[in-house]
Write a protein that holds these residues in place. Structure first.
Motif, mmCIF file in Angstrom:
data_model
loop_
_atom_site.group_PDB
_atom_site.id
_atom_site.type_symbol
_atom_site.label_atom_id
_atom_site.label_comp_id
_atom_site.label_asym_id
_atom_site.label_seq_id
_atom_site.Cartn_x
_atom_site.Cartn_y
_atom_site.Cartn_z
ATOM 1 N N ASP A 74 -1.763 -13.996 -12.781
ATOM 2 C CA ASP A 74 -2.859 -13.120 -13.194
ATOM 3 C C ASP A 74 -2.396 -12.222 -14.337
ATOM 4 O O ASP A 74 -1.566 -11.341 -14.145
ATOM 5 N N ASP A 76 -3.892 -9.725 -17.462
ATOM 6 C CA ASP A 76 -5.038 -9.033 -18.045
ATOM 7 C C ASP A 76 -4.953 -9.165 -19.563
ATOM 8 O O ASP A 76 -4.040 -8.632 -20.185
ATOM 9 N N ASP A 81 -1.073 -6.579 -18.787
ATOM 10 C CA ASP A 81 -0.492 -6.403 -17.453
ATOM 11 C C ASP A 81 -0.460 -7.743 -16.721
ATOM 12 O O ASP A 81 -1.468 -8.443 -16.657
ATOM 13 N N LYS A 83 0.366 -9.661 -13.138
ATOM 14 C CA LYS A 83 0.487 -9.409 -11.703
ATOM 15 C C LYS A 83 0.954 -10.667 -10.984
ATOM 16 O O LYS A 83 0.404 -11.744 -11.189
ATOM 17 N N SER A 85 1.671 -12.033 -7.126
ATOM 18 C CA SER A 85 1.489 -11.753 -5.700
ATOM 19 C C SER A 85 2.827 -11.830 -4.976
ATOM 20 O O SER A 85 3.677 -12.667 -5.285
ATOM 21 N N GLN A 132 6.838 -2.909 -11.789
ATOM 22 C CA GLN A 132 6.333 -2.063 -10.706
ATOM 23 C C GLN A 132 6.142 -2.875 -9.426
ATOM 24 O O GLN A 132 5.538 -3.938 -9.444
ATOM 25 N N HIS A 134 4.390 -2.938 -5.669
ATOM 26 C CA HIS A 134 3.231 -2.360 -4.976
ATOM 27 C C HIS A 134 3.135 -2.945 -3.563
ATOM 28 O O HIS A 134 3.443 -4.120 -3.347
ATOM 29 N N LYS A 206 -3.908 -8.888 -2.260
ATOM 30 C CA LYS A 206 -3.796 -8.595 -3.690
ATOM 31 C C LYS A 206 -3.048 -7.288 -3.947
ATOM 32 O O LYS A 206 -2.435 -7.103 -5.003
ATOM 33 N N ARG A 209 2.058 -6.794 -4.496
ATOM 34 C CA ARG A 209 2.318 -7.485 -5.758
ATOM 35 C C ARG A 209 3.440 -6.808 -6.525
ATOM 36 O O ARG A 209 3.817 -5.672 -6.221
ATOM 37 N N GLU A 211 4.135 -6.039 -10.677
ATOM 38 C CA GLU A 211 3.485 -6.079 -11.977
ATOM 39 C C GLU A 211 4.495 -5.879 -13.104
ATOM 40 O O GLU A 211 5.438 -5.093 -12.970
ATOM 41 N N LYS A 213 4.238 -4.467 -16.814
ATOM 42 C CA LYS A 213 3.243 -3.709 -17.570
ATOM 43 C C LYS A 213 3.831 -3.212 -18.893
ATOM 44 O O LYS A 213 4.986 -2.794 -18.946
#
Length: 229
Positions: A74, A76, A81, A83, A85, A132, A134, A206, A209, A211, A213
């Motif tokens: 994924d 953006d 960014d 992502k 999983s 990052q 999460h 979701k 994850r 990331e 960035k």
């Protein structure tokens, strides 16, 4: 009587001159203020546009390379960014990379790093590359305090970000970019601070994850206009 009248007329004329002068001064200050305000707002707009442009250029290049290599993650295309999983990287509640996670990073990391740093003009406009971690907001078994839950998730998210970062350095990217990558690298855990909300509810899968960035440097308006060397 005439002298007295003349005296009053002269005094009124001096008062008029004073007020005209003050009005001109206030008008001048207002014009300066408006000009500075417009310049500040224009500079802010230009900076925002420039930052967005850089992110989109990098995102487009990375997305194209990922597609060429059949890597489905994924990204953006507005911000760059990326992502991943945690299902693709770790076992549940673990920060040790799985074999599938390593395979994914072996393909993804070289594309990500080489794409960014092979274009020096773009790379020079990037201030940070953030890795990052999460988590979701589900409660750990046996944990009753919200603060303890947050800290447990912070520890897990940070360790996951560190595991991904450590393995990236082992992948087969162009090692000429190592120093540049290190200079821009920021590794951090976010615990459950940034959940993924869908239809008003947290999507736990979701939310878990890692990331990658991009943070773009502030655009120097005065330098861009040739006002600063």
């Amino acid at each position: 009587m005439k002298l007295a009248i003349r005296g009053k007329q002269n005094s009124g004329s001096e008062d008029n001159i004073f007020w005209v002068t003050m009005a001109d001064l206030l008008l001048g200050l207002a014009i300066i203020f408006i000009t500075l305000f417009v310049l500040a707002m224009t500079g802010f707009s230009q900076q925002t546009i420039q930052q967005q442009k850089v992110k989109m250029e990098v995102a487009e290049k990375i997305a194209e390379e990922l597609k060429k290599n059949n890597i489905d993650v994924d990204i953006d295309k507005m911000t760059g960014d990326l992502k991943i999983s945690d299902v693709e990287l770790f076992e549940l509640n673990s920060y040790v990379l799985s074999s599938n996670g390593k395979k994914l990073l072996n393909k993804l990391a070289p594309i990500y790093i080489n794409t960014i740093f092979s274009d020096k003009q773009l790379a020079d406009q990037i201030q940070y590359i953030r890795v990052q971690g999460h988590t979701d907001s589900q409660t750990f078994s046996g944990v009753n305090s919200k603060n303890e839950q947050f800290l447990r998730n912070m520890e897990l998210s940070t360790k996951r970000a560190n595991s991904v970062t450590e393995y990236i350095f082992r992948t087969n990217y162009n090692k000429e970019y190592t120093e540049d990558f290190r200079q821009l690298l920021v590794v951090e855990g976010r615990s459950f601070n940034d959940p993924v909300i869908i239809d008003g509810k947290e999507d736990f899968d979701k939310s878990r994850r890692v990331e990658l960035k991009l943070q773009v440097k502030d655009w120097d308006v005065t330098k861009a206009l040739g006002l600063k060397k």
